[in-house]
Design a protein around this motif. Structure first.
Motif, PDB file in Angstrom:
ATOM      1  N   ALA A 233       0.624  -1.202   0.000  1.00 41.08           N
ATOM      2  CA  ALA A 233       0.007  -0.062   0.013  1.00 41.08           C
ATOM      3  C   ALA A 233       0.843   1.121   0.185  1.00 41.08           C
ATOM      4  O   ALA A 233       0.465   2.117  -0.806  1.00 41.08           O
ATOM      5  N   ASN A 296      -5.357  -1.820   5.093  1.00 38.82           N
ATOM      6  CA  ASN A 296      -4.668  -1.835   3.801  1.00 38.82           C
ATOM      7  C   ASN A 296      -5.405  -2.790   2.829  1.00 38.82           C
ATOM      8  O   ASN A 296      -5.278  -2.253   1.419  1.00 38.82           O
ATOM      9  N   THR A 299      -7.959  -0.522   1.104  1.00 38.41           N
ATOM     10  CA  THR A 299      -7.474   0.417   0.371  1.00 38.41           C
ATOM     11  C   THR A 299      -7.100  -0.014  -0.858  1.00 38.41           C
ATOM     12  O   THR A 299      -7.247   0.546  -2.016  1.00 38.41           O
TER      13      THR A 299
END
Length: 344
Positions: A233, A296, A299
């Motif tokens: 990420a 994450n 995301t």
């Protein structure tokens, strides 16, 4: 002639008096306490080095350590952090820590496992189903023995922090079986256990620093990467490769070390402050890492990454057994570590 002798004796007497006064003044100003180290009350700013970006959980843990250190020492002890390999490659960082020009390092377990066999224990394939299981071994007797083994290298092993478990990001398709990986060039961090695992899977493991990964994916130098979600990420490798398989094949700690030379210079009180501040910071950091595993992933999905969230690990069992045996034969600590995890 007598006049000259008189003035010579007078000058020498004055010089002797000045020298005596200087010596007495220096003696009275000398620091009290441990003459072989720093005294309690000294002000100091430590250098911390690591390879990840400032947004990474390891850097956040280093920041937290600095906050705790300053609070416990009433502002006497502070840190300067040098992220993203600013002070060189990890081999350079460790050399600087050994000599005392850098005080602390958050050094990847991958690099440190090239210097201490027992650290390969963390990289035994499919030992942990999730990050929480790996974190639970941080305070194990085997983990303590790994840290103690670093004393022979001029390093004080303080703790382990985590970035997450390792997964596979590919430019073309998922990595659900060894057949999916056969012949593929997979970027790894240079580590004996990682190298062995990927060779036995049938891939072409390619060690390279983080700074080269983005363009290597982009240009096809490599087909995929072995990566934790936090690095994925923060480094934005998903911009050049879209297929993520949550393989959980290994976990990924950083080994937090301090220069033995610098540690020995500190007063016992300041040594305790350092250890207490680091424990508090890492306790916070591992909890943050667990939280980030979920955030994450969200995301990455929002960024358009295709995610295969679970796989059948049975096709990897033969390789898993081979790697575990290979490194258990090299280190009793590795063998005991595996047995402890499996007994839980």
């Amino acid at each position: 002639m007598k006049f000259k002798k008189y003035w010579l004796l007078l000058v020498l007497s004055i010089a002797a008096a000045i020298l005596t006064a200087c010596v007495e003044n220096n003696d009275s100003a000398a620091p009290q306490g441990n003459s072989e180290g720093s005294s309690e009350g000294d002000t100091r700013t430590f250098k911390i080095a690591h390879v990840v970006q400032e947004s990474h959980v390891w850097n956040a843990t280093a920041v937290k350590f600095g906050e705790e250190l300053s609070a416990l020492s009433d502002g006497r002890l502070n840190v300067d952090i040098y992220p993203a390999s600013q002070l060189g490659a990890e081999a350079d960082m460790v050399q600087q820590i050994e000599t005392g020009t850098v005080d602390f390092g958050f050094i990847t377990n991958a690099y440190m496992s090239t210097r201490e066999d027992s650290l390969n224990a963390w990289f035994m394939p499919y030992l942990f189903n999730n990050l929480e299981e790996a974190v639970a071994m941080r305070d194990s007797e085997e983990a303590k023995q790994m840290l103690e083994a670093l004393s022979s290298q001029g390093l004080v092993g303080l703790d382990f922090a985590f970035a997450g478990n390792r997964h596979v990001l590919m430019k073309d398709g998922f990595a659900e079986t060894p057949e999916d990986l056969k012949g593929k060039k997979i970027r790894i961090i240079g580590s004996p256990a990682m190298q062995s695992y990927w060779e036995k899977v049938g891939a072409g493991p390619t060690a390279m620093p983080l700074s080269e990964v983005y363009t290597s994916l982009q240009t096809g130098v490599i087909d995929g990467i072995d990566i934790d979600l936090d690095a994925l990420a923060t480094e934005k490798y998903y911009e050049t490769a879209k297929y993520l398989t949550l393989t959980n094949q290994m976990t990924f700690p950083t080994v937090i070390v301090m220069s033995q030379k610098i540690y020995d210079e500190l007063s016992p009180e300041d040594q305790d402050i350092v250890k207490q501040a680091m424990k508090t910071a890492v306790d916070w950091g591992v909890e943050e890492a667990v939280k980030r595993e979920a955030s994450n992933l969200e995301t990455l999905k929002a960024a358009g990454v295709e995610v295969q969230e679970s796989i059948d690990t049975a096709p990897f069992q033969a390789v898993t057994d081979e790697v575990r045996k290979e490194f258990s034969d090299k280190s009793d600590i590795v063998k005991s570590f595996i047995e402890t995890v499996e007994s839980k």
